[in-house]
Design a protein around this motif. Structure first.
Motif, PDB file in Angstrom:
ATOM      1  N   TYR A 179       1.234  -0.926   0.261  1.00  0.00           N
ATOM      2  CA  TYR A 179       0.510  -0.568  -0.273  1.00  0.00           C
ATOM      3  C   TYR A 179       0.783   0.580   0.420  1.00  0.00           C
ATOM      4  O   TYR A 179       1.451   0.754   0.172  1.00  0.00           O
ATOM      5  CB  TYR A 179      -1.153  -0.108   1.381  1.00  0.00           C
TER       6      TYR A 179
ATOM      7  N   GLU B 229      -3.486   7.405   6.170  1.00  0.00           N
ATOM      8  CA  GLU B 229      -4.461   7.221   6.036  1.00  0.00           C
ATOM      9  C   GLU B 229      -5.121   5.600   5.884  1.00  0.00           C
ATOM     10  O   GLU B 229      -4.768   5.104   7.025  1.00  0.00           O
ATOM     11  CB  GLU B 229      -5.028   8.171   6.316  1.00  0.00           C
ATOM     12  N   ARG B 230      -4.977   5.313   5.104  1.00  0.00           N
ATOM     13  CA  ARG B 230      -5.736   3.983   4.768  1.00  0.00           C
ATOM     14  C   ARG B 230      -4.986   2.901   5.196  1.00  0.00           C
ATOM     15  O   ARG B 230      -4.800   1.730   5.467  1.00  0.00           O
ATOM     16  CB  ARG B 230      -5.849   3.359   3.634  1.00  0.00           C
ATOM     17  N   LYS B 231      -3.210   3.244   4.816  1.00  0.00           N
ATOM     18  CA  LYS B 231      -2.341   2.144   5.421  1.00  0.00           C
ATOM     19  C   LYS B 231      -1.979   2.112   6.989  1.00  0.00           C
ATOM     20  O   LYS B 231      -2.544   0.903   7.385  1.00  0.00           O
ATOM     21  CB  LYS B 231      -0.989   2.701   4.817  1.00  0.00           C
TER      22      LYS B 231
ATOM     23  N   ILE C 209      -4.912   3.293   8.988  1.00  0.00           N
ATOM     24  CA  ILE C 209      -5.994   2.158   9.325  1.00  0.00           C
ATOM     25  C   ILE C 209      -5.468   0.309   9.144  1.00  0.00           C
ATOM     26  O   ILE C 209      -5.582  -0.220  10.209  1.00  0.00           O
ATOM     27  CB  ILE C 209      -6.918   2.223   8.848  1.00  0.00           C
ATOM     28  N   PHE C 210      -5.315   0.214   7.994  1.00  0.00           N
ATOM     29  CA  PHE C 210      -4.678  -1.542   7.699  1.00  0.00           C
ATOM     30  C   PHE C 210      -3.777  -1.863   8.905  1.00  0.00           C
ATOM     31  O   PHE C 210      -4.129  -3.095   9.111  1.00  0.00           O
ATOM     32  CB  PHE C 210      -4.626  -1.345   6.160  1.00  0.00           C
TER      33      PHE C 210
END
Length: 590
Positions: free
Chosen positions: A121, A125-127, A129-130
């Motif tokens: 990734y 922010e998405r990384k 959260i992951f």
């Protein structure tokens, strides 16, 4: 459970602190709690290593044995949790322990796949959260304990159980070496082995078994007391490490098939008995109508597994939950306690160096290693006319042939008394020598199985014996190097092949040949005193082995693609073994 394998107990000292080395990676392992002296010394060693204050528990303290065990288990539990939490705080950076946790997982693990996806990734922010999701799904490996039911002298097994029961652990006790009603009944005195209001068990029971019938009998005994068996850990009767408990000719494949075919019936009958027992006990929480499903009950196998193809076949064909890999981890220095000299001997050993012996004072067959220094010490004492060992710990004192108080058959006291008795029989020289060798073959396991950890960690006391006893399974003969944890786990999961150029029999065939050799030796040992009862037992044993051969013939024909063994052809080897068995004549002895 994030891994598909566990590390079984290895002697007394070889896996005594293995959880401190692997639990943070989600790998479960088993610790022996037989020897409280060893446990107290290991608690002192690791407490000081972690710069913590060590408060000793004196041997004269009331319930010292149980208290020492509880203190050590609590210590390990606390340290492993700190290790795990520290690991979770790390960033996802290649090469650190956090990434190592995920990279040790099997390649088809959802957690491993999620980790690999996350690493690709883009930052953002998405990384993050992951990453948080992955960390929340991480699981600590279980710190399980092993109690050998036969070790009940002076209530040692009961004290060991109490030590575990009163610890903070939320794990399992592995009960091995057959049924001990006194020990099994004692379990019911501890609340942690019973379900809470939600049907959850804080402490679980694992039965190490070698056949379906004995497993069912033991589990029913426990269920009638409101105690649930959370796992049946099936072990090969002869193709294993430590003490070997041969079946009556039942081979591992047919045993696993019986468990597979009767799994649902076993579960249902045990659950009925379990519910009835809880309902009749006013001090326990009954299974409420909302809890209609039985607690989880795993079925696993261990003993002689050597390749990932064997491992995968067992999991898929017999619908097992996990496998146990023990002896190969003796060659992984970062996981187990094998001193340098013994490790070198294991690396250079051949098949002939691993043998089934009568060395154990328990009178149970014992997997031995010719390169062990305790065997050299035994022979040296014989040359000096001083057979036997000093008996200091007295865990295996069971013989009352000459004394009112039990003594150990490996002790100098017993062997001198027995040899004197033998001398008075005035036997022919050959018979005398045979009996003499039987008497003096016994070795001190209480000391010998602890020595290696003392040598490796430079913990030996002045004048303490440096003779090492070690009890690997015959499967270790095919591994001939030292390995890292990453290498051994990758081998188990098929990402690396440590036995790529090694000629090795399939583990089903290896066990079959071990049983044939066992039968042939049993026949030889009874040539001079062969009773009708023994003849019937031998015929039954051979008949059962032949039935196992027929089972394997069908299995190998119908699942040919499952046996892509690198260096041998199981079916051809099976026919050779069948021929050897057919030529093992019992009827001629009648």
């Amino acid at each position: 459970m994030v891994h598909k394998f566990h590390i079984p107990v290895l002697g007394l000292g070889f896996s005594i602190d293995t959880p401190l080395k692997v639990a943070k990676y989600g790998i479960s392992s088993v610790v022996s709690v037989v020897d409280d002296e060893l446990i107290e010394r290991m608690r002192k060693y690791h407490t000081e290593k972690n710069n913590l204050e060590f408060i000793p528990i004196a041997k004269k303290t009331i319930n010292s044995r149980a208290k020492r065990i509880t203190s050590y288990l609590n210590f390990m539990n606390n340290v492993v949790k700190l290790q795990f939490y520290a690991l979770q705080e790390l960033p996802f950076e290649h090469g650190n322990d956090l990434c190592r946790y995920f990279e040790l997982l099997p390649s088809d693990s959802q957690l491993r796949l999620g980790y690999e996806l996350m690493m690709d990734y883009p930052e953002g922010e998405r990384k993050r959260i992951f990453q948080n999701i992955l960390k929340k799904r991480m699981v600590i490996g279980s710190i399980d304990v092993n109690i050998m039911a036969k070790v009940d002298n002076n209530s040692d097994a009961l004290a060991a159980l109490r030590g575990f029961a009163e610890s903070d652990l939320t794990t399992s006790v592995v009960l091995s070496a057959g049924m001990n009603p006194k020990l099994y009944s004692y379990i019911s005195e501890f609340d942690d082995f019973f379900p809470n209001r939600n049907g959850v068990l804080k402490k679980r029971i694992i039965l190490k078994v070698s056949d379906f019938r004995s497993a069912f009998i033991q589990a029913k005994f426990l269920a009638k007391k409101g105690l649930w068996v959370s796992e049946f850990r099936i072990e090969s009767g002869l193709n294993c490490g430590g003490h070997a408990f041969a079946t009556e000719g039942y081979l591992l494949g047919p045993i696993l098939e019986e468990f597979k075919q009767n799994k649902s019936t076993l579960l249902a009958e045990l659950f009925d008995l379990y519910c009835e027992a809880l309902a009749e006990n006013p001090n326990r929480h009954p299974i409420t109508p909302s809890i209609t499903l039985p607690p989880k009950q795993l079925i696993t196998v261990q003993g002689g597994i050597g390749t990932s193809s064997e491992n995968d076949f067992l999991l898929k064909h017999y619908q097992l939950d996990a496998t146990g890999w023990g002896s190969p981890f003796l060659l992984v220095p970062e996981v187990t306690n094998v001193d340098g000299g013994t490790l070198e001997n294991l690396v250079n050993a051949s098949e002939e160096d691993y043998y089934l012996s009568n060395s154990s004072p328990l009178g149970v067959l014992f997997n031995n290693f010719k390169g062990s220094t305790i065997e050299q010490e035994r022979l040296s004492r014989l040359e000096k006319g001083r057979p036997g060992s000093p008996c200091t710990k007295k865990y295996l004192c069971t013989n009352t042939e000459f004394t009112e108080k039990p003594i150990c058959t490996a002790s100098r006291e017993y062997q001198n008394l027995k040899i004197n008795q033998l001398a008075n029989l005035q036997l022919p020289k050959a018979d005398y020598e045979r009996q003499f060798n039987i008497i003096t073959e016994k070795i001190c396991l209480c000391e010998g199985l602890c020595t290696s950890v003392y040598l490796k960690n430079e913990m030996s006391k002045p004048k303490e014996s440096a003779a090492v006893a070690i009890c690997p399974g015959p499967n270790l003969a095919y591994f001939s190097a030292t390995y890292t944890l990453q290498e051994m786990v990758s081998h188990i999961y098929g990402q690396l092949n440590l036995l790529e150029k090694v000629k090795r029999p399939h583990f089903f065939i290896k066990e079959l040949n071990l049983y044939i050799e066992y039968l042939q030796k049993d026949i030889q040992n009874h040539l001079n005193n062969l009773s009708d009862k023994k003849i019937k037992q031998l015929i039954k044993f051979k008949t059962q082995l032949l039935a196992g051969v027929d089972y394997y013939k069908s299995l190998f024909r119908n699942t040919e693609g499952m046996f892509s063994v690198e260096s041998s052809h199981p079916y051809t080897e099976l026919l050779k073994a069948e021929n050897k068995l057919a030529n093992t004549f019992i009827s001629d002895l009648i």
